[in-house]
Design a protein around this motif. Structure first.
Motif, PDB file in Angstrom:
ATOM      1  N   ILE B  31       0.824  -1.208   0.000  1.00 50.52           N
ATOM      2  CA  ILE B  31       0.000   0.000   0.000  1.00 50.52           C
ATOM      3  C   ILE B  31       0.858   1.256   0.000  1.00 50.52           C
ATOM      4  O   ILE B  31       0.699   2.138  -0.836  1.00 50.52           O
ATOM      5  CB  ILE B  31      -0.925   0.031   1.239  1.00 50.52           C
ATOM      6  CG1 ILE B  31      -1.687  -1.287   1.362  1.00 50.52           C
ATOM      7  CG2 ILE B  31      -1.879   1.216   1.155  1.00 50.52           C
ATOM      8  CD1 ILE B  31      -2.529  -1.661   0.197  1.00 50.52           C
ATOM      9  N   ILE B 161      -9.333  -6.038   2.076  1.00 56.19           N
ATOM     10  CA  ILE B 161      -8.930  -5.207   0.943  1.00 56.19           C
ATOM     11  C   ILE B 161      -9.905  -5.314  -0.216  1.00 56.19           C
ATOM     12  O   ILE B 161     -10.248  -4.331  -0.861  1.00 56.19           O
ATOM     13  CB  ILE B 161      -7.491  -5.564   0.522  1.00 56.19           C
ATOM     14  CG1 ILE B 161      -6.540  -5.033   1.573  1.00 56.19           C
ATOM     15  CG2 ILE B 161      -7.161  -4.986  -0.828  1.00 56.19           C
ATOM     16  CD1 ILE B 161      -5.106  -5.353   1.345  1.00 56.19           C
ATOM     17  N   MET B 170      -7.171   1.787   0.006  1.00 52.88           N
ATOM     18  CA  MET B 170      -5.751   1.445   0.088  1.00 52.88           C
ATOM     19  C   MET B 170      -5.194   1.139  -1.294  1.00 52.88           C
ATOM     20  O   MET B 170      -4.102   1.589  -1.656  1.00 52.88           O
ATOM     21  CB  MET B 170      -5.554   0.230   0.986  1.00 52.88           C
ATOM     22  CG  MET B 170      -5.698   0.563   2.444  1.00 52.88           C
ATOM     23  SD  MET B 170      -5.529  -0.918   3.437  1.00 52.88           S
ATOM     24  CE  MET B 170      -5.655  -0.191   5.057  1.00 52.88           C
ATOM     25  N   SER B 174      -2.266   3.166  -3.191  1.00 52.41           N
ATOM     26  CA  SER B 174      -1.026   2.519  -3.596  1.00 52.41           C
ATOM     27  C   SER B 174      -0.702   2.812  -5.059  1.00 52.41           C
ATOM     28  O   SER B 174       0.446   2.802  -5.461  1.00 52.41           O
ATOM     29  CB  SER B 174      -1.106   1.019  -3.360  1.00 52.41           C
ATOM     30  OG  SER B 174      -1.847   0.406  -4.374  1.00 52.41           O
ATOM     31  N   THR B 190      -5.504   6.918   5.160  1.00 53.31           N
ATOM     32  CA  THR B 190      -5.417   5.550   4.650  1.00 53.31           C
ATOM     33  C   THR B 190      -4.040   4.962   4.904  1.00 53.31           C
ATOM     34  O   THR B 190      -3.915   3.801   5.310  1.00 53.31           O
ATOM     35  CB  THR B 190      -5.707   5.543   3.138  1.00 53.31           C
ATOM     36  OG1 THR B 190      -6.974   6.160   2.934  1.00 53.31           O
ATOM     37  CG2 THR B 190      -5.740   4.138   2.597  1.00 53.31           C
ATOM     38  N   THR B 194      -2.968   1.798   7.182  1.00 56.40           N
ATOM     39  CA  THR B 194      -2.108   0.708   6.724  1.00 56.40           C
ATOM     40  C   THR B 194      -1.008   0.417   7.734  1.00 56.40           C
ATOM     41  O   THR B 194      -0.738  -0.750   8.064  1.00 56.40           O
ATOM     42  CB  THR B 194      -1.456   1.091   5.382  1.00 56.40           C
ATOM     43  OG1 THR B 194      -2.481   1.516   4.504  1.00 56.40           O
ATOM     44  CG2 THR B 194      -0.722  -0.076   4.792  1.00 56.40           C
TER      45      THR B 194
END
Ligand SMILES: Nc1ncnc2c1ncn2[C@@H]1O[C@H](COP(=O)(O)OP(=O)(O)OP(=O)(O)O)[C@@H](O)[C@H]1O
Ligand SMILES: Nc1ncnc2c1ncn2[C@@H]1O[C@H](COP(=O)(O)OP(=O)(O)OP(=O)(O)O)[C@@H](O)[C@H]1O
Ligand SMILES: [Mg+2]
Ligand SMILES: [Mg+2]
Lengths: 375, 294, 236, 358, 252
Positions: B31, B161, B170, B174, B190, B194
């Protein structure tokens, strides 16, 4: 916690400023007090400090106080040389160090060049006393290797022996190599010879399994106690019951915080020092160490303690004075070292030969009911 | 044969520990797109927390793990906020180096607080070992718990996820932080989440790692951290099932090569296998092929 | 009533002053075009409005609230959508996942589904490719996806950065139809376009940006007849 | 006419920048020499001079891989390891055969560089096919392999010649007169102390000369084009593999040179996590990143600062590494935070503008 | 003989036939347009032609040589250079160095010569500088030569990409949407430049473009792709008036 409260490295004690240089001896120490080998360096730093406090309180060396400065080398050769140079700048006259072997060899090249007296408490590799200004308190590795083999052979502890050693460690390989070559002459058969490395020192299932499969009656552990504690735990887990035999590195085993002492039952070790020994010197040392540093001293602390007293004895013998320069002191101490005999934590009547080796008898110790007992 | 099975099972135990660490690694990497070299040290802090609660304060293992999870989660979020967030838009290498600084910092804090002497860890696992083949083979309680935890965590993470909004956020973060923000996603939040999850996993990993190999020093986390990182790459970094598979394989290969080739060179062999795998499959076993449209 | 009000906006890239204190506003229900040459600062303006960049000075008001210092994601939550320059689709995610992320700030599942179907109808190619990783779409397909994704949030105001770039002629007309349509259904539009002629033809008002300054503004149709605009942006 | 003037200006601008870099090194050398002659330099500083050269060379050479080639390598210390061990082996076995220490050391440097270059090629060929973090992890893996393998090599010498084993010292079966040269994890002891500050500085200059001239040449542009856009580089006919390998190998061989300096500065050489493991590789990477990726002068400054820092912090004793870690984090944020960079830029810009006004 | 001859070229992605049975013949010196709806397979065609993708069927002949399935760099050496739909410059290099990198295979000295700064280095670098500036002048970029490529505005970046491609000395130049992101004025300027390049460099050019002003303004022949297949090929005017093309592509 086992941390130092910092006094060990700051320059002067509570003495008046003029004490430095003229009136007092400057003893430097080097060892890892950070990094993954910090445990050994901190013990040496503390053990020596304790001795120095005692000596200073008792009037110092021939009336002169000792100033003590301990420098970190992180267990690294290069950093050790830096530490050495730092101490030189500080005005060191005698070096007590370094703690681990490879740095000790590197520093040795410098100290012999400067003709600086160097007494390592624990540098056990052969080359740690290569030069004539170098002495050590501990046994050399080969010495421990052959002594262990002889002891096992002579006492008929076992005929089939497995070895588990740290192939990335100078101390461990040093003992191991000599042990293996000596074992044959003692009628001891090596049925398993298993290594591990510093990067891979928590999982010993394979090594133990092999030892077990080979039918070894005894497992020789020429390693330090932190790994030994794990080996004992894992042997128990896999239900492998055998006897274990180690060297001075195993001392400290019983003092691992929260360690299940029953695991160490019947472990034998050949060591000059055991914190549980009943003699007065040891008990006094252990008590004051515990009080000051909140933990039980291991053999590194004891070696350092003895080292300082050896320096004291030699200094008094040679009648060196603090106003002499390091080289002159070294000349005096080199000679005096071979003439003194001290009763230390790690041996009675310790003497030194001119090639730097100590002359003392190892004690064989067995852990019974959670305490060390002489064998 | 019996000894082979035994080596294998021990490899599985080791692998399960790698796997559980790798899950946290891969999560953060996947992420936040950063190699969090401090992950292993968060594990170590988790271990010390459990130790303090269980062995020093005398509370139960569940309380220990729980408190460790809380502490590590907070720690993870704080590290992220203080050390990594200012470098959000900088080169990933800058963050990598900062993570190394954080790693040193955690190690040295632990050294000062807990000292350099190893502590013997009391296992948090109370399940008895499984004995097979008339007691000739044992699978320890730690192994069983670790593997089950791995699978459960893997399933939870994957579902999280795939199925939740936060999980989708996430993924978006990413890929492209700016574009994610344009979707209304709180990017900093976010990433903090993570790290929170990754660090909570680190605490669990710390408890299990120290239970399986019951020793604890300020450097306990660093080598398993590196190995788990290798495991994550092995399985395809960023892939959650990949971390599990990578971890298990790594443990098994390590143990078997120790047993049958050389105990000194087992690490070299593991790394060698990793290289071969990556040469054949450049993104790891389960890694997605990164195809760049031209 | 102005739904978007920009006042004295200054934006820097390091030491480069990209916007030199521009002011403009967009009324509710309008289409406002922002035109200007390459590097004039159009993209910079849009980025600052939706919070991807922070301004040095000046203020932005959206729907009565000062959003100058508000986090970008909150601005989106307040009802602003942005089709960014360069499309910026989530390359590894599927078309469908991209669209779903567009609706991140919305809650009602049924409404989201409805919008989704509307978008699939508009861009049948996206339905066809709904499971393809967005990164492997062709340039034009990605542009459609970026547009669709922005629409998924059902915004009050949509800012569009060159939405026709890379689209084939047939889709260019289509996209302008769509813009007009969403505008009719109540969405305010702020549009940046190289295709100034098309942009001005559907806009109510327009601003002309030159090296970080607004140099002209007014009714779109009037600007279309302005000589300097003609010369600079509408050459035939 | 005016145009060609500009071209000259362009060339001279990089030339000027390069000359400044060389100038800094030479000036530093001269100042230190003067201070030494005046007896103003402490033993600690004297002892640090060669290590400073070593880390400078390492940082500059890694910058070639990380900054110029754009690939992340976490195994740079392994090349240093190869250079150190190969050259030490050479020097020890030639101790008698070549009594002239200068000449012997010169050969040792060449051998260290060549051995590391060979290792670079062997590792580079498979590894450079990978990208990004995968490449990083494989270089890390290779580094660990090299370190591990060095730790199980045993070489001894007796009247029958050289003996070699990968098991242990006993397996060498040497005669009584045998002498261990490389003793597994116990490494090599007794390498002649041939490294000097002067040679170190000379080697820094050589390194700079190679790296800077490479960057500003046809091959350098090709390397940087691969970094900036691999696909575009291919599309204009650049042989990616060749240039990647070239940069990687040169970088490795310069690290080998640093290794030679390292092993000839200390009398005991062992391969540990600290000196040749990933810890060290990462440390070198820290120099490169802190100094600015691709910024050669920055690498030098960062290498020197970060090598001196822990020594300067010695007074703090057990808190030393803690403070070091904090300073490192702080410096990274200060140097790299986009916000702070902007602020700094604007601040200096303003100052400059004001100065110009005056 | 035709400069480029492609026969029955094809490639699939998963189930999708992105380019199918594609054939084209381009004569030396032609200015040829490739158009078609979004996702028709135009960029994919360029990628096949330059070796980014390997075709699953068909052959490509350049000047009579079979270059099918060769590597990108070898195809460039054989004489095809391109630009990209999403610009791919060497962002951290200066404008001048971008072009000099394009000259890489035409001016040569060894790496050692470069490191040791032998006289040849100065001689060849000077030649490269001159040649690069000559090219930059064509695109009116010579004043920006010392800027980093990433600091150029969009339109100039596109031009720089063309200059870099030309620097490799190709026989055939492929341009993927060169006018995208340009305003009408800039597009007009670009048309002049493309014509200039064709005439002065005796270049053959194949371009993809959605801007009909450019296509109808400079292309002599067109191929229309639709769903990966050739819809029609012929003279520009004819093609653009074809009802099928209007229906599928142009609209109205
Ligand atoms: N990230 C950046 N760093 C530095 N300068 C930038 C950056 N982005 C844009 N600029 C500069 O800011 C100015 C405005 O750029 P902007 O992208 O807003 O222009 P634009 O009007 O959108 O142009 P275009 O039509 O090319 O998209 C330009 O001079 C550009 O070079
Ligand atoms: N790597 C890939 N994987 C899967 N599908 C792909 C891939 N590359 C291209 N495609 C598909 O192939 C089709 C052709 O793509 P291509 O990029 O060639 O279109 P194009 O004609 O250039 O369109 P545009 O004018 O929009 O750029 C598209 O539908 C695209 O989604
Ligand atoms: Mg723009
Ligand atoms: Mg295309």
């Amino acid at each position: 916690g086992g941390k130092s409260n910092g006094t060990a490295t700051t320059e002067s004690k509570t003495e008046s400023p003029k004490a430095s240089g003229e009136g007092s001896f400057k003893i430097g120490g080097i060892g890892p007090i950070t990094g993954s080998t910090a445990i050994y360096g901190q013990a040496v730093m503390n053990g020596a400090e304790l001795a120095i406090k005692e000596i200073n309180a008792g009037g110092g060396i021939g009336g002169a106080q000792i100033e003590y400065n301990f420098q970190d080398d992180e267990g690294d050769t290069e950093k050790a040389v830096n530490a050495y140079n730092t101490l030189k700048d500080w005005g060191m006259q005698v070096l007590m160090g370094t703690v681990t072997s490879a740095p000790c060899i590197a520093v040795g090249a410098e100290s012999s060049n400067d003709n600086m007296f160097q007494l390592t408490p624990s540098g056990s590799a052969v080359d740690c006393t290569k030069f004539e200004n170098q002495f050590r308190v501990c046994f050399s590795d080969p010495n421990q290797g052959s002594a262990s083999a002889q002891y096992i052979g002579e006492n008929k502890l076992a005929t089939k022996v497995a070895v588990i050693y740290d192939s990335s460690d100078v101390y461990s390989t040093g003992i191991h190599d000599k042990f293996i070559s000596e074992a044959g002459t003692q009628g001891v058969e090596i049925v398993a010879d298993e290594a591990f490395t510093a990067d891979n020192n928590t999982n010993f299932s394979v090594q133990l399994q092999k030892a077990q499969d080979s039918g070894a009656e005894l497992v020789f552990l020429p390693i330090y106690y932190s790994q030994a504690a794990l080996i004992l735990a894992q042997a128990k887990q896999m239900g492998y019951e055998t006897s274990f035999f180690g060297c001075d590195g195993l001392d400290g085993l019983l003092n691992v915080e929260n360690f299940d002492k029953t695991l160490a039952e019947n472990v034998m070790l050949l060591t000059p020092f055991a914190a549980d020994a009943k003699d007065e010197l040891t008990q006094k040392f252990v008590a004051s160490y515990k009080e000051k540093y909140k933990e039980t001293p291991n053999q590194f602390a004891a070696d350092a303690y003895d080292a300082i007293y050896a320096i004291k004895a030699a200094s008094e013998k040679a009648a060196v004075t603090p106003d002499m320069d390091a080289s002159a002191i070294c000349d005096g101490l080199k000679k005096a070292m071979t003439e003194i005999s001290i009763n230390g934590l790690t041996g009675e009547n310790m003497k030194w030969t001119a090639d730097g080796e100590p002359d003392k008898a190892p004690k064989a110790i067995k852990i019974v009911n959670g305490v060390y007992t002489a064998m | 044969m019996m000894s082979f099975i035994s080596y294998f099972i021990n490899g599985l135990s080791l692998g399960s520990v790698y796997a559980i660490i790798a899950l946290g690694y891969t999560m953060v990497y996947g992420i936040a797109k950063m190699l969090n070299f401090a992950h292993g040290d968060v594990i170590m802090i988790g271990g010390y927390m459990v130790f303090t609660v269980v062995s020093t304060m005398g509370l139960g293992p569940v309380a220990g793990v729980l408190l460790a999870v809380i502490l590590c989660t907070v720690l993870g979020v704080v590290i992220e906020g203080v050390a990594y967030r200012p470098l959000r838009m900088a080169s990933p290498l800058a963050v990598l180096i900062t993570a190394i600084g954080v790693s040193y910092l955690l190690q040295n804090i632990a050294l000062l607080v807990f000292g350099s002497n190893p502590k013997s860890f009391t296992s948090v696992v109370t399940i008895p070992a499984l004995k097979l083949a008339n007691g000739k083979l044992t699978i320890s309680g730690e192994t069983i718990v670790t593997i089950i935890s791995c699978v459960v965590i893997m399933i939870c993470l994957t579902t999280f996820i795939k199925k939740t909004k936060a999980g989708q956020a996430m993924l978006a973060v990413s890929e492209d932080k700016g574009a994610a923000q344009l979707m209304g996603i709180n990017v900093d939040g976010t990433i903090a989440l993570t790290f929170a999850i990754g660090s909570a996993l680190a605490a669990v990993a710390g408890a299990l790692l120290c239970s399986a190999y019951p020793t604890l020093t300020p450097y306990t986390g660093s080598m398993p951290g590196i190995k788990a990182f290798v495991a994550a790459v092995f399985g395809g970094i960023g892939s959650i099932p990949g971390a599990l598979i990578g971890g298990l394989l790594l443990g098994i290969i390590e143990n078997l090569s120790k047993a049958y080739i050389s105990s000194q060179l087992s690490d070299a062999i593991v790394f060698g296998v990793l290289i071969v795998v990556l040469l054949v499959k450049p993104t790891g076993i389960l890694g997605k092929k990164i195809s760049e449209k031209v | 009533m102005a739904i978007l009000e920009v006042k004295d906006l200054e934006v820097y890239y390091g030491v480069i002053k990209a916007l030199k204190g521009i002011s403009f506003d967009v009324n509710e229900g309008e289409i406002v075009a922002l035109i200007g040459a390459n590097g004039a600062g159009k993209t910079t303006t849009l980025h600052t409005i939706t919070g991807l960049l922070k301004s040095a000075t000046g203020s932005i008001k959206f729907d009565g609230n000062d959003i100058t210092r508000i986090r970008g994601d909150k601005i989106v939550g307040m009802g602003m959508a942005h089709v960014p320059e360069g499309r910026r689709v989530f390359a590894a995610l599927s078309v469908y996942e991209n669209l779903k992320l567009g609706a991140y700030t919305r809650r009602d599942k049924n409404e989201i589904e409805e919008t989704l179907q509307m978008i699939y109808k508009r861009f049948p190619r996206l339905l066809e490719r709904k499971n393809q990783p967005a990164g492997t779409l062709s340039g034009g397909e990605q542009q459609m996806l970026a547009m669709g994704r922005a629409l998924m949030s059902h915004p009050k105001v949509i800012v569009l950065d060159e939405p026709s770039m890379g689209l084939s002629p047939i889709y260019v007309s289509e996209i302008f139809d769509i813009i007009q349509e969403i505008n009719k259904s109540g969405t305010t539009v702020l549009l940046v376009e190289q295709n100034a002629k098309k942009a001005l033809s559907i806009a109510n008002r327009a601003y002309v940006l030159e090296t970080g300054d607004i140099v002209l503004s007014g009714d779109a149709k009037e600007l279309m007849n302005n000589d300097s605009v003609k010369k600079a942006y509408l050459s035939e | 006419m005016e145009k060609s003037n500009k071209t000259n200006f362009h060339l001279s601008k990089t030339l000027k920048s390069n000359l400044i870099t060389y100038g800094i090194v030479i000036a530093a050398f001269l100042i230190v020499q003067l201070l030494i002659n005046a007896g103003q330099v402490s033993s600690l500083m004297k002892g640090l001079l060669v290590p400073l050269c070593i880390y400078t060379i390492l940082a500059v050479s890694l910058n070639l891989t990380v900054g110029i080639l754009g690939e992340l390598s976490l195994g740079h210390a392994a090349f240093m390891c190869v250079g150190a061990f190969s050259s030490s082996l050479f020097s020890i076995s030639m101790l008698e055969a070549i009594p002239n220490s200068g000449f012997r050391f010169f050969l040792a440097i060449l051998i260290g560089a060549a051995a590391a270059a060979v290792a670079g090629i062997i590792i580079g060929i498979p590894v450079l096919r990978l990208r990004g973090d995968y490449l990083a992890i494989v270089t890390l893996a290779f580094g660990e392999i090299i370190k591990n393998v060095v730790n199980v090599i045993f070489i001894g010498k007796d009247s029958n010649g050289l003996h070699f084993s990968m098991k242990n010292a006993m397996a060498l079966n040497m005669e009584k007169d045998g002498k261990m040269i490389l003793n597994g994890a116990q490494g090599i002891t007794g390498t002649p102390k041939d490294s000097t500050f002067f040679i170190g500085v000379l080697l820094i200059l050589v390194t700079l000369f190679i790296v800077l001239n490479l960057i500003h040449s046809r091959s350098g542009r090709a390397i940087m084009s691969v970094r900036d856009n691999r696909i575009a580089a291919e599309s204009i006919g650049i042989n990616i593999t060749k240039y990647k390998l070239m940069a990687f190998t040169i970088s490795a061989s310069l690290a080998g040179v640093a290794g030679v300096l390292y092993s000839h500065n200390l009398s005991s050489l062992t391969a540990t996590q600290k000196n040749f493991g990933y810890n060290q590789s990462i440390m070198i990477l820290v120099f490169v990143v802190l100094g600015g990726i691709g910024n050669i002068r920055g690498s030098i400054i960062a290498a020197i600062t970060l090598t001196l820092l822990p020594e300067l912090l010695r007074g703090l004793n057990t808190y030393r590494m803690l403070i070091y870690a904090l300073i490192l984090i702080f410096m990274m944020i200060f140097n790299w935070s986009p916000k702070l960079i902007d602020l700094r830029k604007r601040f200096f810009h303003k100052n400059k503008a004001e100065r110009e006004k005056v | 003989m035709a400069l480029l001859e492609i026969k029955n070229l094809g490639i699939s992605f998963g189930g999708l036939r992105a380019v199918d049975n594609f054939s084209i013949t381009i004569e030396k010196g032609q200015l040829y347009g490739l158009i078609g709806p979004n996702g028709a397979g135009k960029t994919t065609m360029f990628n096949l032609l330059t070796g980014v993708y390997k075709p699953s069927a068909g052959t490509i002949l350049l000047d009579g040589d079979n270059i099918t399935g060769k590597k990108t760099k070898d195809i460039n050496n054989a004489g095809i250079a391109r630009t990209f739909q999403n610009i791919r410059l060497f962002k951290e290099l200066t404008v001048l160095d971008n072009v000099k990198t394009g000259l890489h295979n035409r001016y040569s000295y060894s790496t050692l010569t470069g490191i040791l700064r032998l006289p040849k280095y100065y001689k060849v670098e000077k030649e490269m500088d001159e040649k690069a500036i000559e090219l930059l002048k064509v695109f009116d970029l010579d004043k920006e030569k010392d800027l980093l490529a990433s600091n150029l505005p969009y339109g100039k970046q596109r031009k720089l990409e063309i200059a870099r491609a030309l620097a490799t000395g190709p026989k055939l130049l492929l341009l993927d949407e060169p006018a995208a992101g340009m305003n009408p004025n800039e597009t007009t300027e670009l048309m002049d430049t493309i014509r200039f390049v064709r005439d002065n460099f005796e270049m053959t050019i194949l371009l993809i473009e959605h801007d009909m002003k450019l296509v109808s303004g400079i292309c002599e022949k067109l191929t229309v792709l639709n769903f990966g297949q050739v819809l029609i090929q012929g003279n520009t005017a004819d093609v653009l008036n074809d009802p099928e093309v209007i229906k599928a592509y142009l609209g109205e």
